[in-house]
Design a protein around this motif. Sequence first.
Motif, PDB file in Angstrom:
ATOM      1  N   UNK A 211       0.866  -1.185   0.000  1.00 19.30           N
ATOM      2  CA  UNK A 211       0.000   0.000   0.000  1.00 19.30           C
ATOM      3  C   UNK A 211       0.906   1.240   0.000  1.00 19.30           C
ATOM      4  N   UNK A 212       1.381   1.677  -1.168  1.00 20.18           N
ATOM      5  CA  UNK A 212       2.170   2.917  -1.230  1.00 20.18           C
ATOM      6  C   UNK A 212       1.245   4.122  -1.267  1.00 20.18           C
ATOM      7  N   UNK A 302      -0.415  -7.595  -5.473  1.00 19.01           N
ATOM      8  CA  UNK A 302      -1.499  -6.599  -5.461  1.00 19.01           C
ATOM      9  C   UNK A 302      -1.044  -5.281  -4.834  1.00 19.01           C
ATOM     10  N   UNK A 303      -1.510  -4.177  -5.409  1.00 17.61           N
ATOM     11  CA  UNK A 303      -1.114  -2.834  -4.982  1.00 17.61           C
ATOM     12  C   UNK A 303      -2.361  -1.995  -4.745  1.00 17.61           C
ATOM     13  N   UNK A 304      -2.416  -1.324  -3.595  1.00 22.71           N
ATOM     14  CA  UNK A 304      -3.401  -0.277  -3.346  1.00 22.71           C
ATOM     15  C   UNK A 304      -2.614   1.026  -3.273  1.00 22.71           C
ATOM     16  N   UNK A 305      -2.663   1.800  -4.346  1.00 23.34           N
ATOM     17  CA  UNK A 305      -1.880   3.031  -4.444  1.00 23.34           C
ATOM     18  C   UNK A 305      -2.788   4.229  -4.191  1.00 23.34           C
ATOM     19  N   UNK A 306      -2.319   5.177  -3.396  1.00 26.28           N
ATOM     20  CA  UNK A 306      -3.139   6.338  -3.045  1.00 26.28           C
ATOM     21  C   UNK A 306      -2.324   7.615  -3.138  1.00 26.28           C
ATOM     22  N   UNK A 307      -3.022   8.709  -3.393  1.00 24.96           N
ATOM     23  CA  UNK A 307      -2.418  10.041  -3.340  1.00 24.96           C
ATOM     24  C   UNK A 307      -3.464  10.995  -2.808  1.00 24.96           C
ATOM     25  N   UNK A 308      -3.042  12.199  -2.426  1.00 19.52           N
ATOM     26  CA  UNK A 308      -3.959  13.210  -1.894  1.00 19.52           C
ATOM     27  C   UNK A 308      -4.379  14.179  -2.984  1.00 19.52           C
ATOM     28  N   UNK A 408      -2.698  -6.867  -9.632  1.00 11.71           N
ATOM     29  CA  UNK A 408      -3.787  -5.883  -9.750  1.00 11.71           C
ATOM     30  C   UNK A 408      -3.471  -4.639  -8.938  1.00 11.71           C
ATOM     31  N   UNK A 409      -3.877  -3.485  -9.447  1.00  6.55           N
ATOM     32  CA  UNK A 409      -3.649  -2.222  -8.751  1.00  6.55           C
ATOM     33  C   UNK A 409      -4.966  -1.467  -8.633  1.00  6.55           C
ATOM     34  N   UNK A 410      -5.244  -0.990  -7.424  1.00  2.70           N
ATOM     35  CA  UNK A 410      -6.379  -0.102  -7.170  1.00  2.70           C
ATOM     36  C   UNK A 410      -5.819   1.283  -6.866  1.00  2.70           C
ATOM     37  N   UNK A 411      -6.408   2.321  -7.474  1.00  2.00           N
ATOM     38  CA  UNK A 411      -5.924   3.692  -7.311  1.00  2.00           C
ATOM     39  C   UNK A 411      -6.948   4.508  -6.528  1.00  2.00           C
ATOM     40  N   UNK A 412      -6.454   5.220  -5.513  1.00  2.00           N
ATOM     41  CA  UNK A 412      -7.306   6.052  -4.662  1.00  2.00           C
ATOM     42  C   UNK A 412      -6.811   7.490  -4.667  1.00  2.00           C
ATOM     43  N   UNK A 466      -9.675  -4.941   4.398  1.00  2.00           N
ATOM     44  CA  UNK A 466     -10.173  -5.930   3.447  1.00  2.00           C
ATOM     45  C   UNK A 466      -9.112  -6.271   2.403  1.00  2.00           C
ATOM     46  N   UNK A 467      -8.339  -5.283   1.996  1.00  2.00           N
ATOM     47  CA  UNK A 467      -7.233  -5.530   1.069  1.00  2.00           C
ATOM     48  C   UNK A 467      -6.205  -6.453   1.714  1.00  2.00           C
ATOM     49  N   UNK A 468      -5.888  -6.214   2.978  1.00  2.95           N
ATOM     50  CA  UNK A 468      -4.905  -7.036   3.681  1.00  2.95           C
ATOM     51  C   UNK A 468      -5.435  -8.454   3.908  1.00  2.95           C
TER      52      UNK A 468
END
Length: 521
Positions: A211-212, A302-308, A408-412, A466-468
Amino acid sequence: MKIAARTGTVVAQTAAGRVAGTREGGLAVFRGVPYAAPPVGPLRFASPRPPLPWTGVRDATRFSPPFVQSGAPESAEDALYANIWTPDPAGSRPVLVYVHGGAWQVGSGSVPTFDGARPAARGDLVVINFNYRLGAFGWGLHDDLADPDTGHLANWGLQDQIALVRWVHENIAAFGGDPDDLTLCGTSAGGASVWQMTHLPQTRDLVRRIIPISAAHPRQPAFGLTPDDSRTVYRALAARFGTDVRGLRAVPAADLHTAWLDVFSGDPDRRLVASGREYRGPVLDGRLVTAFAGELPPPRVPVLSAYCATEGSFFTDPLSPSYPPAPPAPTDEAGLRAAVHQVLAKTAAKVPEALAAECVAAYRAAARAEGLAADPRTLWTEVWGDALFRHRIVRLAQQHARTADAGPLWLMEFAHPVREPSYGTPHDATSKFLFGSYGAERNVRQFGDGPLERRVSDTFIDLVASFVHRGAPAAPGVPDWPVYTRGTPSTLILGGPGIARVAATRKQAQLRFWDALPTAA
């Protein structure tokens, strides 16, 4: 490994000895657990060694000092310790390891913002954070500092992070964690680190998912020294103290820290070296760090990538705890061009005079086309956030989506607004909601502490948990969040009264300015 419990006390057996934590609100909490030997004396600039064994039961109820840094008089070199929050030391739960940010020069696991109790309890996770070496002690390179046992001569902070991951794998069962179910999460410098560790042979087989968040992916000359510049800096430091580079191991830590900061103070164009213009992170050493993000293949996990939403407002709002403090905001066109030129100078050793005006024109046109604010402070803020963070994060997500064998990558986009007179959703706003610390004394003025903040925080924790647990993010009240696909509504916008919605990635026109600049690519 056996667990013994006493009233208010929990004892766990690690490979180096027993540690005693406390029971707090339904959790067992262990603070200041050594994961490596103190990197002092001859071990300064050495690869981390295993923690020294002890007899009896070691107290693990207090945080260790932060690693050497400005603004923390209690900081010290003897700081390689981990903190653990676990629902049940006798269980076997997924493990979330958090790597703190701070531009590779400040931060620690003891910062109240990163208290792991809330995500551990709500998410049913074992949560860990820790300290690693910073600044001159953690992120540089010099051949005369080569470790005689490992051969490594650079990136000691990254080596500490590797050591922590391996320590977790070997010891976390004693704290109720599943050693084969490890997720790495980090913000800013920490976000870049977790991405890097999916490629390292020492850690890539130990990491299940990452989760970066607002990852400050290193690149030169902005976020790292070149190898030659690093050598130059350590030689200059040695000359300042009347010794050779090996002799820097004997220089008092506070003096070496101050001298390191002096090298990088003032106008970047007048410094001893041209790289490390904004922050000094990983160095290309040819051993651990062979390439940076964008040059490496996307992670296969799997990657959950987020930015502000407005990364840059962390750096342009005087009320944000940025380091260094925010400069005055521009108020007119000339001031805006000068401020944007200074941002551009963080990303390139030489910036054409006309480039700042081109950047301002591109951002103003994009803002007006989208009905967004176009005043000097807002444009400056958007430029800063995109140049250093958002552009690279979004483009890496798009590269990820094009790569057949990537995970798979999810972007937030985290978009919960801060309170006035602060503005936007600044860099590192995420950690206050991931850890449920938005209402802590140091955060509440900026982030608030109402029912909406609680709902956003709970939703964020649920998505991460849930991702974890299951490898895909989901939460009550959140619409189906598809894997990221370029050009389609697949970015989750989290925050605000609506809590969550899925949309196409916003503010794409602004990012196109940076595509033509190799310094920001």
